[in-house]
Write a protein that holds these residues in place. Sequence first.
Motif, short mmCIF file in Angstrom:
data_model
loop_
_atom_site.label_atom_id
_atom_site.label_comp_id
_atom_site.label_asym_id
_atom_site.label_seq_id
_atom_site.Cartn_x
_atom_site.Cartn_y
_atom_site.Cartn_z
N CYS A 1 0.83 -1.21 0.00
CA CYS A 1 0.00 0.00 0.00
C CYS A 1 0.86 1.26 0.00
CB CYS A 1 -0.93 0.01 1.22
SG CYS A 1 -2.33 -1.12 1.08
N SER A 2 2.11 1.12 0.40
CA SER A 2 3.05 2.24 0.39
C SER A 2 3.91 2.18 -0.87
CB SER A 2 3.95 2.20 1.63
OG SER A 2 4.99 3.15 1.52
N ARG A 3 4.05 3.31 -1.54
CA ARG A 3 4.90 3.37 -2.73
C ARG A 3 6.37 3.26 -2.36
NH1 ARG A 3 1.93 4.89 -7.12
NH2 ARG A 3 -0.09 5.89 -6.70
N ALA A 4 6.70 3.55 -1.08
CA ALA A 4 8.10 3.57 -0.66
C ALA A 4 8.58 2.25 -0.09
CB ALA A 4 8.30 4.68 0.37
N THR A 5 7.72 1.25 0.01
CA THR A 5 8.12 -0.01 0.62
C THR A 5 9.29 -0.65 -0.11
OG1 THR A 5 7.36 -2.20 1.35
CG2 THR A 5 6.50 -1.38 -0.74
N ARG A 6 10.12 -1.37 0.64
CA ARG A 6 11.23 -2.12 0.04
C ARG A 6 10.87 -3.58 -0.19
NH1 ARG A 6 15.92 0.96 0.64
NH2 ARG A 6 15.26 3.12 0.89
N MET A 7 9.61 -3.95 0.06
CA MET A 7 9.24 -5.36 0.10
C MET A 7 8.56 -5.86 -1.18
SD MET A 7 10.40 -6.48 2.87
CE MET A 7 11.48 -5.48 3.90
N THR A 8 8.70 -5.14 -2.27
CA THR A 8 8.06 -5.58 -3.51
C THR A 8 8.58 -6.94 -3.97
OG1 THR A 8 7.76 -3.28 -4.18
CG2 THR A 8 7.59 -4.97 -5.90
N GLY A 9 9.90 -7.12 -3.94
CA GLY A 9 10.49 -8.41 -4.35
C GLY A 9 10.06 -9.56 -3.47
N PRO A 10 10.22 -9.46 -2.12
CA PRO A 10 9.74 -10.53 -1.26
C PRO A 10 8.25 -10.81 -1.41
CG PRO A 10 11.27 -9.13 -0.06
CD PRO A 10 11.02 -8.47 -1.39
N ALA A 11 7.44 -9.77 -1.64
CA ALA A 11 6.01 -9.98 -1.84
C ALA A 11 5.75 -10.82 -3.08
CB ALA A 11 5.29 -8.64 -1.95
N ALA A 12 6.51 -10.56 -4.15
CA ALA A 12 6.37 -11.36 -5.38
C ALA A 12 6.76 -12.80 -5.13
CB ALA A 12 7.22 -10.75 -6.49
N LEU A 13 7.78 -13.02 -4.32
CA LEU A 13 8.20 -14.38 -3.99
C LEU A 13 7.11 -15.10 -3.18
CD1 LEU A 13 11.94 -13.73 -3.09
CD2 LEU A 13 11.09 -15.02 -5.07
N VAL A 14 6.42 -14.38 -2.30
CA VAL A 14 5.33 -14.97 -1.54
C VAL A 14 4.19 -15.37 -2.47
CG1 VAL A 14 3.50 -14.45 0.14
CG2 VAL A 14 5.88 -13.90 0.67
N LEU A 15 3.91 -14.54 -3.47
CA LEU A 15 2.89 -14.91 -4.46
C LEU A 15 3.28 -16.20 -5.19
CD1 LEU A 15 1.64 -11.69 -6.32
CD2 LEU A 15 0.33 -13.23 -4.86
N ALA A 16 4.54 -16.28 -5.58
CA ALA A 16 5.00 -17.49 -6.26
C ALA A 16 4.90 -18.70 -5.34
CB ALA A 16 6.45 -17.30 -6.74
N ALA A 17 5.27 -18.52 -4.07
CA ALA A 17 5.18 -19.62 -3.10
C ALA A 17 3.74 -20.05 -2.90
CB ALA A 17 5.80 -19.20 -1.77
N SER A 18 2.81 -19.10 -2.97
CA SER A 18 1.39 -19.44 -2.81
C SER A 18 0.90 -20.33 -3.94
CB SER A 18 0.55 -18.16 -2.75
OG SER A 18 0.92 -17.35 -1.65
N SER A 19 1.36 -20.04 -5.15
CA SER A 19 0.93 -20.85 -6.30
C SER A 19 1.47 -22.27 -6.22
CB SER A 19 1.38 -20.18 -7.60
OG SER A 19 2.80 -20.17 -7.70
N VAL A 20 2.63 -22.45 -5.57
CA VAL A 20 3.17 -23.80 -5.39
C VAL A 20 2.50 -24.48 -4.20
CG1 VAL A 20 5.26 -25.15 -4.98
CG2 VAL A 20 5.38 -23.07 -6.36
N THR A 21 2.15 -23.70 -3.20
CA THR A 21 1.54 -24.26 -1.99
C THR A 21 0.26 -25.03 -2.29
OG1 THR A 21 2.50 -22.58 -0.54
CG2 THR A 21 0.50 -23.68 0.24
#
Length: 419
Positions: free
Chosen positions: A324-344
């Motif tokens: 929700c924040s444009r300044a967050t540094r967590m865009t990459g880890p968030a994408a990895l969580v999405l990928a992990a969800s699809s495997v889960t």
Amino acid sequence: MEITEARRPLTWLLATWGVTRLVLLLFVFRVFLFPGPDVTTDVSSIYQGWYEVLRTGSFPQADVTWQYPPAAALAILSPALLPFLDYAQAFFVLAFLADLAVLVLLLNAGLRPRRSPRGAWMWVAGVPLLGPTVYARYDVMVTAVAVAALLAGVRHPRVMGALTGFAALLKVWPVLLLAGAVRRRAWGAAAVTGAALSALFALLMPGAFAFLTFQRDRGTEVESLGALVLHVARQFGWQGRVLLNYGSVEFLGPYVSVVSDGALLLTAVAFGWLLLWRLTARRIAAHTPADAAFTAVLLFTVTSRVISPQYLVWLVGLAAVCLCSRATRMTGPAALVLAASSVTVLEFPVYFADVVDSTPLGMALLFARNGLLLTAALAAAVLLWRSTVQEPAGERVRPLEPDADQPTRTGETAASAPS
């Protein structure tokens, strides 16, 4: 024309949410059958069994599968709010409403000036990737409270603290939301809320803290990071077994206790790192508390003896708050969580039999899912450290004030921080 163009992304977001959630409801109501074992049986048998005991005014003290803090009773009892439906149907509807509540919270936060709707899209996309398990566990309800707590954040520290204290008594992990809280009022409100509710449950309902013993006795669950060692060992003649134990499918046999102790040691290391980060952090921006909470929950998830599919619901929710924040540094880890969800969703429930039997397919899915989560956790930790601890070139920053919620630089007074 301009107004229509501006509304189009929101229309697509809401339409995507509606379609995906309708599909999830059709699966949990068994209009369509999802591949693999039926994930709804936990609600219709285990949850409903606890419901019958809790209605008598006592916790299920003799049931070792009850491994939740006392406020979890409220989630298990909540289907009573819809008496015109049977227990399982009411539970699914309430889980759906919790999902909707998270979406509303994220939209309210993400559509403000200088904010981003990416968080709402993260939630819309991430939840259906996990399949019907999301609506067949009460974790989505806990996540809704945790998201509300994080979004209250710096502006309303007492609200954040109170919601965090309540959420921690629903399922423990939300206490990690306080990792990045910068105001003492948040910690104080969380402590007061947690203590008051704990005392109330202890006085009114016997067995409120029996769950502590049951949690202590748990072993290594087949989906955890440590279990990968045992899955590989099976290929070389290790004689362990996989059985339903303490409410989950766990490994039993030689050296399992060593793997479990190793997981606990890694959890202690993660806690030590978080403590070190907190003591050395120099720059705290408005997005830092959410980034820190996401990182903390990632670290404790990957070091857990149990990485159940519903744990990903927590991570998707916290990642959504970060985005929700444009300044967050967590865009990459968030994408990895999405990928992990699809495997889960493939490792549970679709190919869970392969996971239990340690087949090449089951092991490949576990290595992929847990590898993605581990990578996300390490990346999040590095990004959090770099953005808050490492001093930018040519800029000196002073140590973090306990009540500061914005970056503080040399020459600023404590009074310059917002109250």
